[in-house]
Scaffold this motif. Structure first.
Motif, PDB file in Angstrom:
ATOM      1  N   ASP A 143      -4.989   4.984  -7.782  1.00 34.88           N
ATOM      2  CA  ASP A 143      -3.722   5.044  -7.347  1.00 34.88           C
ATOM      3  C   ASP A 143      -2.412   4.712  -8.297  1.00 34.88           C
ATOM      4  OD1 ASP A 143      -4.195   4.844  -5.186  1.00 34.88           O
ATOM      5  OD2 ASP A 143      -5.401   2.951  -5.001  1.00 34.88           O
ATOM      6  N   GLU A 147      -1.755  -3.646  -7.256  1.00 34.55           N
ATOM      7  CA  GLU A 147      -0.894  -4.278  -6.082  1.00 34.55           C
ATOM      8  C   GLU A 147      -0.022  -5.115  -6.546  1.00 34.55           C
ATOM      9  OE1 GLU A 147      -3.665  -4.908  -2.883  1.00 34.55           O
ATOM     10  OE2 GLU A 147      -4.411  -2.588  -3.076  1.00 34.55           O
ATOM     11  N   LYS A 168       0.911  -1.106   0.199  1.00 35.04           N
ATOM     12  CA  LYS A 168      -0.194  -0.326   0.420  1.00 35.04           C
ATOM     13  C   LYS A 168       0.847   1.452   0.360  1.00 35.04           C
ATOM     14  CE  LYS A 168      -4.596  -0.746   0.631  1.00 35.04           C
ATOM     15  NZ  LYS A 168      -5.106  -1.649  -0.665  1.00 35.04           N
ATOM     16  N   LYS A 169       2.086   1.374   0.641  1.00 36.64           N
ATOM     17  CA  LYS A 169       2.472   2.444   0.511  1.00 36.64           C
ATOM     18  C   LYS A 169       3.554   3.323  -0.417  1.00 36.64           C
ATOM     19  CE  LYS A 169       6.701   0.234   2.886  1.00 36.64           C
ATOM     20  NZ  LYS A 169       8.154  -0.002   3.276  1.00 36.64           N
TER      21      LYS A 169
END
Lengths: 423, 143
Positions: B74, B123, B3-4
């Motif tokens: 994202d 991801e 996630k970071k």
């Protein structure tokens, strides 16, 4: 009545009407002479096409009663239109006119399945507007109990609807939706707490989609009603089949014409509604161009009635655009857009001429939840709108996606068309 | 920790008329938000402005309040090695992992050249790139 008998009756009524007007109406005589037509030229029902048209401005220019052909002492009622698109117009009725109007509505309400056992709430305005009193007398004629609620004071209307066990309501579709919202706030559920089963809705444009919504939300059947004050007032409704509005042939002769050529359109095709009232006395109406766009269905209805039917009003002639020779109505655009969840229902149409060709641009608002930062996704939406509009209008259009809430909103009459063509 | 490495990019719909970029930039300026990188994708009659800014959440609120259509997306920020074959390496890793690149743009940051990637499976992309030793910026390093 078999269709042929009905036509023969229509012809006789028309012929009588034309002779009468030629003799007694200065206005019609001048009109007919200008059109070089004499009553003797009317030899069959189709000859109605030889007669000159009447339009709204004829009534305005002859304000208030210069078109009336009966002596003043035979007139028993006046109504007046609000004059939303111009100066107000006045219409007048003899007792015979009121009877014809009432008969028309009595038949219409009966065809919707209403009768003596019903309690009908008339929530159209009573007064100069024809809606309230028209429905009032029509409902009384079929032996129903009338609750003359008129408009306004919605909470009281809902209480009365429950207390008086109202089974049907006549009002505008938007007012009924408003009542539904107010009822919800009051904790009233139409289906559970009222006996309301039918609604006779009109006096403003509405759509099949709105009908579905009303029928589902309120658990009732909704019927379309049609009429304008020039024709007497509200006159005709759908029957229980809900497949078009029956126009009683003994009372009215309808034509659907191409708005440009004034030639009849092919059966089922969209065109301008032109009405001749066959029985009216005080204010005769011949080939009146109401300005509404609809379709005509002359097939015998599943209910067994032979009277022709008109479809839902799809727009106004004033709104019609001609794009590369094809008639386009903003209402078609609106209807097509309603089937596309990715865009809102507000839109603007911009028409230009590029070279020799008409160029139509439809601007639509993308809905927030469908915004994607990927161009492909947005292009897919744009193409979907383009293809849907092309299929609905039979003319290719450019589509521009716009930000939500960025297109103009209109209160009252919407002006969604910017036509920059210089022809 | 995947996630970071997911960096929030602000994407804004623009109609194809003059002054749209100026309107975006002005809104950012008035909100005291720094624009680190941006790209404009244009199509037939509309476009999408994509930007990395100092405070994406505030930027989105501000732009929405001004009537713009925005969303946060994202993206991945790859610290590019300044040598031949750097881009090939990144592209190969993603290709092998069956990850599709929707779009990319690059900017020059205090960390050197940075490649911004918008992929269909963000991801998975982070995992694959990290496993292959491709250096990624963290969200905290960008904003």
């Amino acid at each position: 009545m078999p269709r042929e008998e009905l036509r023969s009756l229509q012809f006789k009524s028309m012929k009588t009407l034309v002779y009468k007007l030629y003799s007694f109406s200065e206005f019609y005589r001048r009109r007919m002479r200008a059109a070089k037509v004499h009553p003797d030229d009317v030899q069959c029902l189709e000859d109605v096409r030889k007669l000159p048209f009447m339009v709204k401005s004829d009534l305005r220019e002859n304000y208030p009663d210069k078109l009336f052909v009966t002596p003043r002492d035979e007139v028993v009622r006046f109504h007046a239109s609000s004059g939303t698109t111009g100066k107000s117009t006045v219409v007048g009725y003899t007792q015979h006119d009121l009877d014809g109007w009432t008969t028309s509505l009595a038949r219409a309400l009966t065809s919707c399945g209403l009768g003596r056992a019903d309690t009908i709430q008339v929530s159209y305005g009573y007064g100069l507007f024809t809606g309230g009193l028209g429905l009032h007398y029509g409902a009384e004629r079929i032996g129903a109990a009338v609750l003359p609620a008129s408009v306004g004071n919605t909470e009281r209307q809902i209480e009365l609807m429950m207390d008086m066990q109202v089974t049907a309501i006549a009002c505008t579709p938007s007012y009924l939706l408003h009542m539904g919202e107010v009822a919800q706030k009051m904790g009233v559920n139409f289906l559970r707490d009222t006996k309301l089963r039918r609604a006779i809705l009109g006096a403003e444009p509405w759509s099949e989609r709105m009908r579905n919504r009303i029928e589902e939300d309120l658990g009732i059947k909704a019927y379309d009603i049609y009429g304008t004050s020039e024709l007497s007032g509200p006159l005709f409704t759908e029957c229980d089949e809900q497949k078009g509005i029956h126009i009683w042939g003994d009372l009215a002769l309808v034509e659907i014409l191409d708005p440009d050529t004034h030639e009849p359109v092919s059966p089922g095709e969209r065109g301008e509604l032109v009405v001749t009232m066959l029985q009216k006395e005080a204010l005769p109406i011949i080939r009146y161009k109401v300005g509404d766009i609809t379709t005509l269905d002359e097939e015998v209805c599943a209910c067994g009635r032979t009277h022709p039917r008109i479809g839902r009003i799809q727009g106004r002639v004033d709104d019609m655009l001609i794009i590369r020779g094809i008639n386009v109505f903003p209402s078609q655009v609106e209807y097509a857009l309603m089937s596309i969840p990715e865009v809102g229902s507000h839109f603007m149409i911009e028409v230009d001429r590029k070279g020799e060709l008409d160029d139509m641009l439809v601007r639509v608002e993308l809905r927030r939840e469908f915004f994607s930062d990927r161009i492909d996704d947005l292009m897919r939406i744009k193409k979907k709108v383009t293809h849907t509009l092309r299929a609905a209008l039979n003319v290719s259009v450019d589509v521009e996606l716009a930000n939500p809430d960025s297109l103009p909103r209109f209160e009252g009459k919407a002006k969604r068309v910017i036509d920059r063509r210089r022809i | 920790m995947v996630k970071k490495h997911l960096i929030q990019q602000v994407s804004m719909f623009t109609e194809n008329r003059p002054g749209r970029l100026a309107a975006f930039a002005q809104a950012m300026e008035q909100a005291g938000i720094d624009i680190y990188a941006f790209s404009i994708a244009e199509a037939d009659g509309f476009g999408v402005i994509r930007a990395l800014v100092s405070d994406p959440a505030v930027a989105c609120d501000r732009l929405t309040a001004l009537g713009f259509m925005v969303k946060m997306t994202d993206v991945i920020a790859v610290r590019m090695k300044d040598r031949p074959g750097g881009l090939r390496e990144v592209a190969e890793v993603l290709g092998r992992a069956d990850i599709n690149i929707d779009y990319s743009y690059a900017y020059s940051s205090k960390h050197g050249a940075v490649l911004i990637l918008r992929v269909d499976k963000a991801e998975d992309a982070v995992k694959s790139l990290k496993e292959s030793g491709v250096p990624l910026l963290e969200s905290a390093e960008v904003h």
